[in-house]
Design an enzyme around this catalytic site. Structure first.
Site, mmCIF file in Angstrom:
data_model
loop_
_atom_site.group_PDB
_atom_site.id
_atom_site.type_symbol
_atom_site.label_atom_id
_atom_site.label_comp_id
_atom_site.label_asym_id
_atom_site.label_seq_id
_atom_site.Cartn_x
_atom_site.Cartn_y
_atom_site.Cartn_z
ATOM 1 N N THR A 11 0.818 -1.207 0.000
ATOM 2 C CA THR A 11 0.000 0.000 0.000
ATOM 3 C C THR A 11 0.851 1.256 0.000
ATOM 4 O O THR A 11 2.027 1.213 0.331
ATOM 5 C CB THR A 11 -0.943 0.029 1.217
ATOM 6 O OG1 THR A 11 -1.998 0.932 0.961
ATOM 7 C CG2 THR A 11 -0.229 0.434 2.484
ATOM 8 N N THR A 171 1.863 -0.921 -5.321
ATOM 9 C CA THR A 171 0.982 0.246 -5.308
ATOM 10 C C THR A 171 0.313 0.363 -6.663
ATOM 11 O O THR A 171 0.972 0.204 -7.690
ATOM 12 C CB THR A 171 1.798 1.529 -5.026
ATOM 13 O OG1 THR A 171 2.437 1.399 -3.752
ATOM 14 C CG2 THR A 171 0.919 2.765 -5.019
#
EC number: 3.4.25.2
Length: 184
Positions: A11, A171
């Site tokens: 993330t 990501t």
């Protein structure tokens, strides 16, 4: 805390405070090992009565536990984010159960942005920009460069996360954003 222990792989969360607004943005990718399990997870949300926004990196269940605890602290301390965050950090550091939770958080209200860690840290970022997660350093660098050329916090956050998504394989470009008007 090592990056492996807190589960940074998976993330990017970025907060930008600029010109009367604070934004927390996060990508949507959830990875297990080298497999994308979900491309559109929501890792950024409003807390309590909506006057606080937050984003997390790390284990999802752990992050939700921490968000719930923070909401309880906010209620107990009349919405005072800094005080609630310090109390949560104390619990997180000393409670036998909470100490094992593997997550990082960025939280913000209209006055302050904070990074909370399992080490008991409550950090206020310099310059109103903070980032966590596997793509955090890429997003942070891009956002710091963009503040010299862009006035809008949301535009800075979107562009910086796009840079992180281009570089970090954990990501993606499916961004969730929460915004508050800021007094600072």
């Amino acid at each position: 805390m090592s990056e492996d222990k807190i589960g940074w792989h998976g993330t990017t969360i970025l907060s930008v405070r600029r010109n009367g607004r604070v934004v927390i943005a996060g990508d949507g990718q959830v990875s297990m090992g080298n497999t994308v399990m979900k491309p559109n997870a929501r890792k950024v949300r409003r807390l309590g009565d909506g006057s606080v926004i937050g984003g997390f990196a790390g284990a999802t269940a752990d992050a939700f536990t921490l968000f719930e605890r923070l909401e309880a602290k906010l209620e107990r301390h009349n919405g005072q984010l800094l005080r609630a965050a310090v109390e949560l950090a104390k619990d997180w550091r000393t409670d036998k159960y909470l100490r094992n939770l593997e997550a990082l958080m960025i939280v913000a209200d209209d006055q302050v942005t904070l990074v909370l860690t399992g080490n008991g840290d409550v950090l206020e970022p310099v310059g109103g920009i903070a980032a966590i997660g596997s793509g955090g350093n890429f997003a942070l660098s891009a956002a710091r460069a963009l503040v010299d050329y862009e006035e809008d916090a949301e535009v800075i956050a979107r562009k910086a996360l796009a840079v992180a998504a281009d570089i970090c394989v954990f990501t993606n470009d499916q961004v969730t954003i929460e915004t508050l008007e800021s007094r600072v």
